[in-house]
Design an enzyme around this catalytic site. Sequence first.
Site, PDB file in Angstrom:
ATOM      1  N   THR A  93      -3.566 -50.991 -39.500  1.00 28.03           N
ATOM      2  CA  THR A  93      -3.386 -49.479 -40.488  1.00 28.03           C
ATOM      3  C   THR A  93      -2.734 -48.461 -39.402  1.00 28.03           C
ATOM      4  OG1 THR A  93      -4.700 -47.676 -40.702  1.00 28.03           O
ATOM      5  CG2 THR A  93      -5.596 -48.464 -38.649  1.00 28.03           C
ATOM      6  N   CYS A 207       0.912 -46.802 -45.488  1.00 26.88           N
ATOM      7  CA  CYS A 207      -0.450 -46.456 -45.728  1.00 26.88           C
ATOM      8  C   CYS A 207      -0.585 -48.509 -45.801  1.00 26.88           C
ATOM      9  CB  CYS A 207      -1.322 -45.610 -46.563  1.00 26.88           C
ATOM     10  SG  CYS A 207      -2.703 -46.574 -46.518  1.00 26.88           S
TER      11      CYS A 207
END
Length: 243
Positions: A93, A207
Site C-alpha cells: 500500500t 494508491c
Amino acid sequence: MSPLIAPTPATQVIGLIGGLSWKSSAEYYRLINEEVVRRRGGMHSARCLMWSFDFADIEVLQRTDRWDEAAHLMVDAAQRLQRGGADFLVIATNTMHITAPHIEAAVDLPLLHIADTAAAPIKAAGLRRVGLLGTAFTMEGDFYTGRMARQHGLDVIVPAPADRATVHRIIYDELVQGRVVDASRQAYRQVIERLVARGAEAILLGCTEIMLLVGQQDSPVPLYDTTALHASAAVLRALSAGA
C-alpha cells in the site's frame, strides 16, 4: 526416501505486509507471480510470505489519527515476516509507508519503498513534474511527496482541496470495498485533466486501489501505477539475489 527438492537458486523470499486493503493485496500477489512467470517461464511462481491485516482495524486508526498505534501494528507484522523467513519487506500500500521509518528501525530486513520504485521510471523517462492521486494522507503528507522531492528531485503536485476530498472518498467508500463506479471514473478523469492543466507531465496513481478504476486510456499524459511498479521491483530484487 527421496531427497527434498532445493528451492530455485538465488531467489529471495518476499515479505508482503498486506490486507491494506485485501483488494490491492490480491493484485500484488497476481502481479508478482505473473512477473515471475514472465521472467522464468514454466511452472515458476514467487517465494513469498504475506501478513494480512483486517483493514477495518487499520482504517479506524487512520481516520482517528492514531498513527503511533498503526505503526506498532505494522512493526509487529514486519517482525512476524522476519521470523517467518522473509528476506526483504514490501508494504502493499502507499499510505502505510508513513510507518516505514518505524519498521526500518525495528527489523533487520531491507524495505523496498514504494515511492522509490515509482520515482525510478518517471526519472528514466526524463519527466520531472508529476501529479499525484492517492488517499488524503498520501497526497497531503510529507512522507511521500517529500521523499520524492528530496531523494529523487521530482516536483509533485496534488489536486486542489475539493478534488483531494473526492479522490479520497472514492478510494475508501468504493474501491477498497470492491466497487467500481463509472461516475467515479469520470470524476477521476476530470481531476487528472486539472492536474495536467497545471503542468503535470505524468500522473502517479499513488494508491494501490486506483488502478482498479482508471488506466492509461483515462489520461492524456502517461500514468504510472505504483502497484505494478512496486510488484515488478519486488520480483526483480528477489530474482537477482546473488546474481
